[in-house]
Design an enzyme around this catalytic site. Structure first.
Site, PDB file in Angstrom:
ATOM      1  CE  LYS A  98      -3.812  -2.500   2.074  1.00  0.00           C
ATOM      2  NZ  LYS A  98      -4.519  -2.946   3.285  1.00  0.00           N
ATOM      3  CD  GLN A 106      -3.300  -4.299   6.444  1.00  0.00           C
ATOM      4  OE1 GLN A 106      -3.202  -3.336   5.701  1.00  0.00           O
ATOM      5  NE2 GLN A 106      -3.874  -5.433   6.071  1.00  0.00           N
ATOM      6  CG  ASP A 143      -9.997  -0.301   4.596  1.00  0.00           C
ATOM      7  OD1 ASP A 143      -9.777  -0.484   3.379  1.00  0.00           O
ATOM      8  OD2 ASP A 143      -9.309  -0.792   5.501  1.00  0.00           O
TER       9      ASP A 143
END
Ligand code: NAP
Length: 289
Positions: free
Chosen positions: A49, A93, A116
């Site tokens: 990422k 994460q 997200d």
């Protein structure tokens, strides 16, 4: 033989467009990635990422916390990032170390920075069909489908899996595209027979090669979201790729299918969040001295 969908190439093309758009901005979007503990797979994902951010011109800041961090430690980091005007997106994460309440922590993230798309506000906006930040992996799958079909209306789609992260938002997106949607899970009875009817089969279970060739009807679009480590250490999806590819119309490989799209969508969401935040601050009247 199926058309093999090159998610890597589609993601590269999207990233190139994002790079051009970002280069034309008067500011640099920034993504903060919060990693807790030392899960090797998570470390690889975070590295990918961060690399993707560099490629498209997004600043990335990594916050690595020890696995034994307290909830209060994590909440403090998230609160700081929420209040930092230089940070446009916050990514926690997952999975978090055992015992940590990921849903509660995700709820601490400002919905405007929730790249997200997992806060209840963004989930609710998705269900309502309202504008918002949408989860990256299902958004990537939606693009893969739309690359091939100008309309998904009337297609019978089956999503195997009902996680918050993928299955539920994927089913919502398909519904909004006028598909008829079946959401399946571990208690579903007759999964194989249900799959045999579907025009679109999306597998997100986490069981290596579970979807077999005789589960899939001729010409179906099969999207493999699963990531599993085979006995030989290689990555395999939830679909028995070679056998299903001989039957389906379209199929995504693992690796090189959905995975790269997830990262491209994260970049897109970070840009979207940055634009919305910058537009909002430009529209806010300045305080008189
Ligand atoms: P998850 O939270 O573990 O959910 C798995 C789902 O599969 C659950 O809904 C479960 O049903 C269902 N399931 C389990 N066994 C089943 C069976 N025998 N038949 C039918 N359904 C069954 O996993 P997830 O986070 O959604 O991820 C799924 C897979 O996708 C994993 O391999 C993950 O690594 C991968 N993934 C990949 C990406 C990417 O970018 N490529 C992104 C996200 C996830 P119940 O709800 O009844 O337990």
């Amino acid at each position: 033989m199926s058309k093999i969908i090159d998610g890597k190439k589609i993601a590269q093309d999207l990233s190139a467009q994002l790079k051009t758009e970002i280069a034309a901005l008067s500011y640099t979007p920034a993504l903060a990635v919060v990693l807790v503990g030392d899960n090797p797979a998570s470390e690889v994902y975070v590295r990918n990422k961060v690399r993707a951010c560099t490629n498209v011109g997004i600043d990335s800041v990594e916050h690595v916390l020890p696995a034994n961090s307290s909830l209060a430690d994590l909440e403090a980091v998230i609160a700081k990032l929420n209040n930092d005007p230089k940070v446009n997106g916050i990514l926690l994460q997952l999975p978090l170390p055992e015992g940590m309440d990921s849903a509660a922590l995700i709820e601490q993230i400002s919905p405007a920075k929730d790249v997200d798309g997992l806060t209840y506000q963004n989930m609710g906006r998705l269900v309502a069909g309202a504008e918002g930040l949408r989860p990256c992996t299902p958004s990537g799958c939606e693009i893969l489908l739309k690359q091939e079909f100008s309309s998904l209306a009337g297609k019978l789609a089956i999503v195997i899996g009902r996680s918050e992260l993928f299955g539920k938002p994927m089913a919502q997106m398909l519904l909004q595209n006028d598909c008829t949607v079946m959401q399946c899970h571990s208690k579903t009875v007759g999964l194989k027979a249900l799959c045999q009817q579907a025009d679109i089969v999306i597998a997100a279970v986490g069981r290596a090669q579970m979807v077999k060739a005789d589960w899939v009807k001729d010409g179906a679009f099969v999207i493999d979201v699963g990531i599993n480590r085979g006995a030989d250490g290689k990555l395999v999806g939830d679909v028995d790729f070679n056998a299903v590819a001989a039957k389906a119309g379209y199929i995504t490989p693992v690796p090189g299918g959905v995975g790269p799209m997830t990262i491209a969508m994260l970049m897109q969401n970070t840009l979207k969040a940055a634009k919305a935040q910058n537009e909002k601050s430009a529209a806010t009247p300045k305080q008189q001295p």
